[in-house]
Design an enzyme around this catalytic site. Structure first.
Site, PDB file in Angstrom:
ATOM      1  N   PRO A  91      37.170 -19.026  -0.539  1.00  0.00           N
ATOM      2  CA  PRO A  91      37.014 -17.821  -1.355  1.00  0.00           C
ATOM      3  C   PRO A  91      36.364 -16.696  -0.571  1.00  0.00           C
ATOM      4  CG  PRO A  91      35.580 -19.582  -2.169  1.00  0.00           C
ATOM      5  CD  PRO A  91      36.412 -20.169  -1.066  1.00  0.00           C
TER       6      PRO A  91
ATOM      7  N   ASP B  77      28.992 -13.532  12.347  1.00  0.00           N
ATOM      8  CA  ASP B  77      29.228 -14.963  12.108  1.00  0.00           C
ATOM      9  C   ASP B  77      30.408 -15.512  12.914  1.00  0.00           C
ATOM     10  OD1 ASP B  77      27.168 -15.499  10.345  1.00  0.00           O
ATOM     11  OD2 ASP B  77      28.378 -15.159   8.547  1.00  0.00           O
TER      12      ASP B  77
ATOM     13  N   SER C 207      35.441 -14.411   8.766  1.00  0.00           N
ATOM     14  CA  SER C 207      34.946 -14.641  10.137  1.00  0.00           C
ATOM     15  C   SER C 207      35.637 -15.839  10.761  1.00  0.00           C
ATOM     16  CB  SER C 207      33.440 -14.901  10.120  1.00  0.00           C
ATOM     17  OG  SER C 207      32.749 -13.797   9.607  1.00  0.00           O
ATOM     18  N   SER C 208      35.878 -16.867   9.956  1.00  0.00           N
ATOM     19  CA  SER C 208      36.509 -18.072  10.481  1.00  0.00           C
ATOM     20  C   SER C 208      37.984 -17.814  10.822  1.00  0.00           C
ATOM     21  CB  SER C 208      36.376 -19.194   9.443  1.00  0.00           C
ATOM     22  OG  SER C 208      36.690 -20.406  10.037  1.00  0.00           O
TER      23      SER C 208
ATOM     24  N   GLY D  98      34.673 -16.948   5.363  1.00  0.00           N
ATOM     25  CA  GLY D  98      36.136 -17.104   5.353  1.00  0.00           C
ATOM     26  C   GLY D  98      36.824 -16.139   6.309  1.00  0.00           C
TER      27      GLY D  98
ATOM     28  N   LYS E 102      31.880 -22.035   6.639  1.00  0.00           N
ATOM     29  CA  LYS E 102      30.529 -22.413   7.098  1.00  0.00           C
ATOM     30  C   LYS E 102      29.536 -22.320   5.946  1.00  0.00           C
ATOM     31  CE  LYS E 102      28.159 -18.359   7.094  1.00  0.00           C
ATOM     32  NZ  LYS E 102      27.353 -17.973   6.039  1.00  0.00           N
TER      33      LYS E 102
ATOM     34  N   ALA F 214      31.888 -14.839  -0.439  1.00  0.00           N
ATOM     35  CA  ALA F 214      31.193 -15.995  -0.996  1.00  0.00           C
ATOM     36  C   ALA F 214      30.034 -16.448  -0.119  1.00  0.00           C
ATOM     37  CB  ALA F 214      32.191 -17.151  -1.175  1.00  0.00           C
ATOM     38  N   GLY F 215      29.911 -15.892   1.115  1.00  0.00           N
ATOM     39  CA  GLY F 215      28.901 -16.400   2.055  1.00  0.00           C
ATOM     40  C   GLY F 215      29.400 -17.602   2.825  1.00  0.00           C
ATOM     41  N   LEU F 216      30.725 -17.834   2.784  1.00  0.00           N
ATOM     42  CA  LEU F 216      31.329 -19.003   3.433  1.00  0.00           C
ATOM     43  C   LEU F 216      32.023 -18.638   4.745  1.00  0.00           C
ATOM     44  CD1 LEU F 216      32.819 -20.571   0.177  1.00  0.00           C
ATOM     45  CD2 LEU F 216      30.952 -21.522   1.543  1.00  0.00           C
TER      46      LEU F 216
END
Ligand code: C5P
Length: 287
Positions: free
Chosen positions: A97, A139, A106-107, A104, A12, A100-102
């Site tokens: 990664p 998240d 959580s997804s 990862g 995200k 990274a704030g992406l």
């Protein structure tokens, strides 16, 4: 019970990220426009007889089993549906990664919750899935369905938004990472000079106006970064803009920075590998 499913876990981005205030429970009230993108992990979930949760990741640096958000998600889900005796084995092919704030981790956790609901035939409502997800992390509820959404509360109060217009996005992950709780604390002690125009971003999405949306990418956490890291983020944003991005911003608590381009080809053409790992991606729709 036995069975196996492979769930896709998309990264995200925060197109906007505002932090409003600290709450009595220690979390912060946030307002953010969230977008899932095509960079993804694959989460392979197998039911095993005999109990126990086992998590194996293709990235050896990540914690295994219950130290991993995917393991915590499996435990939370099995507790919720009162199936603690069920064994689960999870293999994660990692591409997103870490730190990274992406989202990862959580997804991956959201993918485990969706996958177990399917495999066990429990058919939880969206509200129940979201409550289990929130018990794992702020998240995780967004990551259950992805797409484009306005998130409030801790991040779990979600309103689906019109999809982001077609575009390409280049994500750049510099070498440094920032601790999420530390950056929330730093933000509490810092005078925020500019805030995202969330209303303007919502209007741009409603009008399907990519340029107007890209002009409103904004993240308050950039102002709370330590000086050296803040300068690196500014350098990456400037490089993205001079490579043709319509707008650029850090995602979450970083350290990944992304630029929005008119097309995936334009995003692929931008060469920012001198700053770190790069990923050219597209927005994905709600599933
Ligand atoms: O919910 P999650 O475990 O992902 O949050 C990690 C940390 O980030 C929390 O312990 C808290 O310090 C901070 N956080 C916050 N407000 C939010 C989300 C996260 O203060 N809305």
């Amino acid at each position: 019970m036995e069975g196996r499913v492979v769930e896709r876990a998309f990264a995200k981005l925060n197109l906007t990220l505002d932090v409003l205030h600290r709450r009595p429970d220690g979390y912060h009230e946030v307002e953010m426009v969230m977008q899932s993108v095509s960079l993804r992990d694959d989460v392979d979930i197998t039911l095993r007889p005999g109990g126990g949760i086992r998590v194996v990741s293709s990235d050896p640096a990540l914690p295994a089993d219950l130290g991993n958000l995917a393991g915590k998600a499996a435990e939370a889900f099995l507790n919720h549906v009162r199936r603690r005796e069920q064994g689960v084995e999870i293999h994660i092919a990692k591409r997103i990664p870490d730190r990274a704030g992406l989202a990862g981790g959580s997804s991956d956790a959201a993918a485990v919750i969706r996958g177990l609901d399917r495999l066990l035939g429990t058919e939880l409502t969206e509200e129940e899935l979201s409550a289990v997800a929130l018990s794992v992390g702020s998240d995780v509820p967004f990551c259950l369905f992805g797409g484009t959404a306005l998130a409030r509360g801790r991040g779990e109060t979600l309103r689906p938004l019109p999809p982001m217009p077609d575009c390409g996005i280049l994500i750049v992950k510099p070498g440094f990472s920032v601790s999420t709780p530390a950056l929330f604390d730093a933000l509490d002690g810092c005078r925020v000079r500019s805030r995202p125009d969330t209303r303007g971003a919502l209007d741009a999405l409603g009008a399907g106006d990519l340029r107007a949306l890209a002009g409103r990418l904004s993240n308050v956490f950039e102002q709370a970064l330590p000086e050296a890291e803040r300068r690196t983020v500014v350098d990456i944003k400037l490089a993205l803009l001079s490579a043709g991005a319509l707008g650029a911003c850090m995602t979450g608590t970083g350290s990944a920075v992304f630029g929005v381009f008119p097309s995936l080809e334009a995003a692929r053409r931008a060469d920012l590998s001198r700053f770190g790992a790069v990923f050219a991606v597209s927005p994905t729709k709600r599933t």
